[in-house]
Scaffold this motif. Structure first.
Motif, PDB file in Angstrom:
ATOM      1  N   LEU A  99      41.764  71.141 -50.260  1.00 63.33           N
ATOM      2  CA  LEU A  99      40.532  70.416 -49.960  1.00 63.33           C
ATOM      3  C   LEU A  99      40.267  69.421 -51.086  1.00 63.33           C
ATOM      4  O   LEU A  99      40.179  69.805 -52.255  1.00 63.33           O
ATOM      5  N   THR A 100      40.142  68.157 -50.715  1.00 62.56           N
ATOM      6  CA  THR A 100      39.995  67.122 -51.742  1.00 62.56           C
ATOM      7  C   THR A 100      38.750  66.261 -51.562  1.00 62.56           C
ATOM      8  O   THR A 100      38.442  65.449 -52.433  1.00 62.56           O
ATOM      9  N   ASN A 101      38.035  66.437 -50.463  1.00 59.80           N
ATOM     10  CA  ASN A 101      36.867  65.599 -50.194  1.00 59.80           C
ATOM     11  C   ASN A 101      35.592  66.322 -50.632  1.00 59.80           C
ATOM     12  O   ASN A 101      35.141  67.261 -49.969  1.00 59.80           O
ATOM     13  N   ARG A 111      32.654  65.503 -50.322  1.00 56.85           N
ATOM     14  CA  ARG A 111      31.533  65.270 -49.408  1.00 56.85           C
ATOM     15  C   ARG A 111      31.764  65.893 -48.035  1.00 56.85           C
ATOM     16  O   ARG A 111      31.043  65.606 -47.084  1.00 56.85           O
ATOM     17  N   SER A 112      32.757  66.745 -47.921  1.00 56.35           N
ATOM     18  CA  SER A 112      33.041  67.377 -46.632  1.00 56.35           C
ATOM     19  C   SER A 112      31.953  68.389 -46.272  1.00 56.35           C
ATOM     20  O   SER A 112      31.188  68.857 -47.126  1.00 56.35           O
ATOM     21  N   ASP A 113      31.889  68.723 -44.984  1.00 56.02           N
ATOM     22  CA  ASP A 113      30.878  69.666 -44.516  1.00 56.02           C
ATOM     23  C   ASP A 113      31.033  71.032 -45.180  1.00 56.02           C
ATOM     24  O   ASP A 113      30.041  71.693 -45.497  1.00 56.02           O
ATOM     25  N   ARG A 114      32.265  71.460 -45.387  1.00 50.28           N
ATOM     26  CA  ARG A 114      32.478  72.778 -46.002  1.00 50.28           C
ATOM     27  C   ARG A 114      31.950  72.796 -47.431  1.00 50.28           C
ATOM     28  O   ARG A 114      31.305  73.756 -47.861  1.00 50.28           O
ATOM     29  N   ARG A 164      29.619  70.879 -48.694  1.00 52.32           N
ATOM     30  CA  ARG A 164      28.152  70.823 -48.629  1.00 52.32           C
ATOM     31  C   ARG A 164      27.571  72.191 -48.282  1.00 52.32           C
ATOM     32  O   ARG A 164      26.516  72.588 -48.790  1.00 52.32           O
ATOM     33  N   VAL A 219      36.212  68.878 -56.057  1.00 53.24           N
ATOM     34  CA  VAL A 219      35.596  69.625 -54.964  1.00 53.24           C
ATOM     35  C   VAL A 219      34.888  70.864 -55.500  1.00 53.24           C
ATOM     36  O   VAL A 219      33.745  71.162 -55.135  1.00 53.24           O
TER      37      VAL A 219
END
Length: 265
Positions: free
Chosen positions: A2-4, A6-9, A11, A81
């Motif tokens: 996981l590198t984003n 701002r992803s839903d997970r 958050r 992340v």
């Protein structure tokens, strides 16, 4: 990986820093290798997922393997992340999302405990976590935390317990009256720890089943609570210190109890 950030997970995990979200979802975050290790080792049933940076996977390979061996999902994430998932300035590369699981006071008392620690209106996260850690180290059977206290599953409290949160039952959400009534009905002596106590710690018989009742950091125990306890006990101060803080006093009292209850009869 996981590198984003701002992803839903990401958050969703970060949102667990808020008490209302933890309460609604029944989840909390255990951060750092010590807390994650204890969760995986002692309460894997509570763990919903482990998140680790590549560096943490290397440094704590045994922990990661232990998590995988009991069927837990381990998600590799970038350092950015992981930092976005927590409020800590310097995260240690590992965290676990866990299910909130509090014990029932009725169930705790049914096991005929010999030593309980009761916290009344305690608001400081560091104090609450350190007391819980001390209770664990002293071999207490459970910790009971009244309503109107700090949330024991908040990030600062969880970090302060250093994993002890996963070692012993923690009862939360009950009012003071209900706690006192149930503990007394179970036959435990109620000992209020207070700097104005009429008895010194060394003058109390701690060999039988009892519960230490500790109050708020700033104003101590309410008078009505002290009045309902069997004894009000103070830790003697032999030097010139004005007082002891809650965590220090609680640890001293709990270890005095542990010593008395383990002394050969």
């Amino acid at each position: 990986m996981l590198t984003n950030p701002r992803s839903d997970r990401v958050r969703a995990v970060r949102a667990l820093s808020r008490r209302a979200v933890r309460s609604r979802q029944g989840l909390f975050v255990a951060e750092g290798p010590q807390s994650v290790r204890e969760a995986v080792s002692h309460r894997p049933d509570l763990v919903r997922g482990v998140y680790a940076t590549p560096d943490a996977v290397v440094r704590h390979g045994d922990l990661v393997q232990a998590a995988v061996s009991v069927g837990l999902a381990v998600h590799e994430v970038s350092g950015e992340v992981l930092a976005a998932m927590v409020e800590t300035d310097a995260p240690q590369g590992l965290l676990a999302v866990c299910r909130v699981a509090t014990a029932s006071l009725k169930d705790v008392l049914a096991l005929r405990p010999r030593l309980l620690c009761v916290l009344i209106n305690v608001r400081d996260p560091g104090n609450a976590g350190t007391v819980l850690r001390g209770a664990d180290a002293a071999g207490a059977d459970a910790v009971v935390i009244s309503d109107n206290s700090v949330d024991v599953f908040g990030p600062k409290v969880v970090r302060s317990t250093a994993g002890s949160l996963f070692h012993l039952p923690v009862v939360t959400g009950l009012g003071i009256d209900e706690i006192v009534e149930q503990v007394r009905a179970a036959g435990l002596l109620l000992l209020a720890a207070d700097g104005a106590g009429e008895l010194l710690l060394g003058d109390v018989d701690l060999s039988g089943p009892h519960a230490w009742v500790m109050g708020n950091e700033a104003w101590g125990l309410p008078g009505e609570v002290r009045g309902r306890c069997d004894h009000v006990v103070r830790v003697p101060i032999h030097g010139r210190a004005e007082s002891l803080n809650l965590a220090m006093a609680a640890t001293i009292c709990l270890y005095a109890s542990a010593t008395a209850q383990r002394r050969p009869q």
